[in-house]
Design an enzyme around this catalytic site. Structure first.
Site, PDB file in Angstrom:
ATOM      1  N   ARG A 140     -14.735  40.044 -19.987  1.00 51.62           N
ATOM      2  CA  ARG A 140     -14.003  38.928 -20.361  1.00 51.62           C
ATOM      3  C   ARG A 140     -13.428  38.022 -19.492  1.00 51.62           C
ATOM      4  NH1 ARG A 140     -15.042  38.401 -25.977  1.00 51.62           N
ATOM      5  NH2 ARG A 140     -15.940  40.575 -26.411  1.00 51.62           N
ATOM      6  N   ASN A 192      -9.429  38.373 -30.370  1.00 52.32           N
ATOM      7  CA  ASN A 192      -8.629  38.574 -29.622  1.00 52.32           C
ATOM      8  C   ASN A 192      -7.754  40.102 -30.351  1.00 52.32           C
ATOM      9  OD1 ASN A 192      -8.263  37.290 -26.932  1.00 52.32           O
ATOM     10  ND2 ASN A 192      -6.343  36.406 -27.581  1.00 52.32           N
ATOM     11  N   GLU A 215     -10.788  31.756 -30.731  1.00 52.57           N
ATOM     12  CA  GLU A 215     -10.048  32.939 -29.693  1.00 52.57           C
ATOM     13  C   GLU A 215      -9.307  34.203 -30.445  1.00 52.57           C
ATOM     14  OE1 GLU A 215     -11.096  32.762 -26.567  1.00 52.57           O
ATOM     15  OE2 GLU A 215     -12.218  32.018 -26.271  1.00 52.57           O
TER      16      GLU A 215
END
Length: 148
Positions: free
Chosen positions: A105, A50, A46
């Site tokens: 997303r 990002n 994650e």
């Protein structure tokens, strides 16, 4: 046991898997459970995603850096970029908030990271990048629990 590593790579989506696997290998001496490995890999995935997508917009030339330290049975890790930064960190950490809905997303990345880490901090300066830092403590698998 104490150990330390740094890994830097170009901001392309394929390198998310590299980061996940390299960090999983790094924590292997801690003898983590399958659940702990899964949680750790998810946090790394994650945070790296990002940095690549939001920090650098998959520019294919900027660098994402991971730094991890093992202290006894705890890992302290930072994932950093020198990209766009986050306008409002508090808002970005709210469940379902996303700046990329057109990319499908979900806006759950920070929420997921927080749920799997012992602690998570996000420091960001607009135009200068973001540093995600987390800690996770591992409970070594014992012989008795392997046989149970």
């Amino acid at each position: 046991m104490n150990n330390e590593m740094t890994l830097s790579f170009v901001a392309i989506e394929e390198n998310e898997a590299l980061a996940r696997m390299a960090m999983t290998c790094f924590i292997t001496p801690l003898d983590p459970t399958i659940e702990e490995i899964s949680e750790f890999k998810t946090i790394v995935s994650e945070a790296v995603t990002n940095a690549i997508i939001h920090g650098y917009e998959c520019d294919g030339k900027s660098i994402v850096t991971l730094h991890a330290v093992i202290e006894d049975n705890k890992v302290v890790m930072t994932i950093s970029d020198e990209g766009a930064g986050i306008f409002d960190v508090e808002q970005a950490m709210e469940p379902m908030f996303t700046t990329r809905p057109f990319m499908e997303r979900s806006g759950m990345g920070f929420t997921i990271m927080e749920s799997f880490a012992d602690s998570l901090t996000v420091d960001s300066v607009l135009g200068n990048g973001t540093v995600v830092k987390f800690e996770k403590t591992f409970s070594p698998v014992t012989e008795a629990s392997r046989m149970g």
